[in-house]
Design an enzyme around this catalytic site. Structure first.
Site, PDB file in Angstrom:
ATOM      1  N   SER A 125       0.791  -1.289   0.109  1.00 31.89           N
ATOM      2  CA  SER A 125      -0.091  -0.107   0.159  1.00 31.89           C
ATOM      3  C   SER A 125       0.913   1.366  -0.043  1.00 31.89           C
ATOM      4  CB  SER A 125      -0.715  -0.171   1.215  1.00 31.89           C
ATOM      5  OG  SER A 125      -1.430   1.340   1.263  1.00 31.89           O
ATOM      6  N   TYR A 152      -1.796  -1.043  10.883  1.00 32.99           N
ATOM      7  CA  TYR A 152      -2.159  -1.474   9.834  1.00 32.99           C
ATOM      8  C   TYR A 152      -1.084  -1.150   8.665  1.00 32.99           C
ATOM      9  CZ  TYR A 152      -3.735  -1.806   4.808  1.00 32.99           C
ATOM     10  OH  TYR A 152      -3.522  -2.008   3.399  1.00 32.99           O
ATOM     11  N   LYS A 156       2.190  -3.480   6.781  1.00 28.03           N
ATOM     12  CA  LYS A 156       2.505  -3.748   5.481  1.00 28.03           C
ATOM     13  C   LYS A 156       3.922  -3.384   5.250  1.00 28.03           C
ATOM     14  CE  LYS A 156      -1.625  -4.606   3.500  1.00 28.03           C
ATOM     15  NZ  LYS A 156      -1.630  -5.766   2.842  1.00 28.03           N
TER      16      LYS A 156
END
Ligand code: NAD
Ligand code: WQD
Length: 335
Positions: A125, A152, A156
């Site tokens: 992302s 979050y 990643k």
């Protein structure tokens, strides 16, 4: 090529299964339906004319993963979508995010190694770039990866790092795709984004407001240092994004690890998205200007030169088309 897709009934996974099948690949999809539904499989089959080979499995369960790879021999590549992805939720439930997103990825890599499967495409992302200075835009893959501003985002970042370590230590070939802001839905309106609960993301909230599920839309801040004061993002049609994965499974890099920005190369503000939606849908939107949302990046959009030159992939669809398909999908959901 025989390809395993984790998270295959999710928003991006389902669109990718469609494009893989249309490109002639054999697909095995797995999902635990935590954020999707089994009906997606029927709708994929309606689009492609081919039933989806599917196994319900949880990537946190190594025995279930092993059973899938044992049953479906000959898998040559894996596309790994399965994860939790809600930034706000990750702040409240960090361990669930580390267990699923990082632990699940470790399980998958270990199982791939046991079955001698050496090709992985990972869903990363643009969140790994954090807040970027205006003079650093459009952002390239060489731009620094910074300390994440959510658990979050950190999952990643950690997964990208562990994948790089794996690529150095074993004969695995890995491609990390850093998605910008995926929006829209399949032209058939048979698959799209299925946000559970009130959506945090702009476009699903817009389409739900337009269909009457919400009284009004709040624009999170219009006092940013941008032309109209609202945040700028690179909104990419999910079908374009899905097609990037068809290219990525065939990509081999000299040092076994490659990263690509997957965006349009264009930035649009929140107000531009609202105005574009009103134009393509002919649905006026009521919105109010609210306070800034914590953690929001002021502006970010991609340089996609690397994907164009090395993957042979370029986004083809417009913001207008993405919003048209998002609206058609919302109308389909409300039927
Ligand atoms: P999604 O929630 O629609 O799809 C994820 C799928 O994975 C769901 O079907 C869910 O049921 C499944 N899943 C979750 N945990 C699982 C587990 N333990 N075992 C098996 N299946 C599991 O999300 P999406 O928008 O399609 O995102 C797919 C990937 O792309 C994610 O890794 C996400 O972090 C990444 N990503 C998404 C965006 C975005 O804006 N949508 C942007 C950048 C990156
Ligand atoms: C876009 C802009 C909001 C809703 C998120 C995740 C990112 C990735 C993609 C997973 C922002 C504004 C939004 C609303 C608004 N997901 N907005 N009113 O925040 O760029 O990215 O989704 O990887 O990790 O952070 O997308 O759609 O939430 O917001 O004004 O009701 O729209 O403030 O400026 P974002 P978004």
């Amino acid at each position: 090529m025989k390809v395993l897709v984790t998270g295959g009934t999710g928003f991006i996974g389902s669109h990718t299964v469609v494009e893989l099948q249309l490109a002639g690949h054999d697909v095995v999809a797995i999902d635990n339906f935590e954020n999707s539904s089994r009906s997606v499989l029927d709708n994929i089959a309606k689009i492609t004319g081919k039933p989806v080979v599917f196994e319900q499995a949880d990537i946190r369960n190594k025995e279930e993963l092993k059973a899938v790879f044992t049953k479906h021999s000959g898998i040559e590549a894996v596309i790994h979508f399965a994860a939790y992805k809600a930034v706000g939720e990750s702040v409240l439930k960090p361990l669930a995010y580390y267990e699923n997103n990082v632990g699940g990825t470790v399980n998958l890599l270990q199982t791939m190694a046991e079955f001698n499967i050496h090709n992985l495409v990972f869903s990363s992302s643009c969140t790994v770039y954090g807040n970027v200075e205006a003079n650093a835009l459009p952002i390239t893959e060489n731009s620094p990866v910074v300390k994440a501003n959510s658990p979050y985002g950190n999952t990643k970042k950690i997964c990208e790092e562990l994948l790089q370590d794996c690529a150095k230590a074993s004969p695995i070939n890995i491609v990390s795709l850093r998605y910008f802001n995926p929006i829209g839905a399949h032209d058939s309106a048979l698959i799209g984004e299925l946000p559970m609960g009130v959506p945090n993301n702009l476009v699903p909230f817009i389409t739900q407001a337009a269909i009457g599920k919400h009284q009004s839309l709040t624009v999170h801040g219009n006092d940013y240092p941008t032309p109209d004061g609202t945040c700028i993002r690179d909104y990419i049609h999910v079908v374009d994004l899905a097609k990037a994965h068809v290219k990525a499974i065939a990509f081999r890099s000299s040092n076994n690890y490659a990263v690509f920005n997957i965006g349009t190369g264009n930035g649009n503000s929140v107000l531009e998205v609202i105005q574009t939606f009103e134009k393509v849908s002919n649905q006026p939107l009521t919105y109010t200007i609210g306070p800034r949302r914590q953690g929001d990046v002021v502006q970010i959009f991609a340089s996609c030169e690397k994907a164009i030159n090395e993957l042979g992939w370029k986004a083809e669809r417009s913001l207008e088309n993405a919003l048209e398909t998002a609206w058609k999908w919302e109308q389909h959901l409300s039927q």
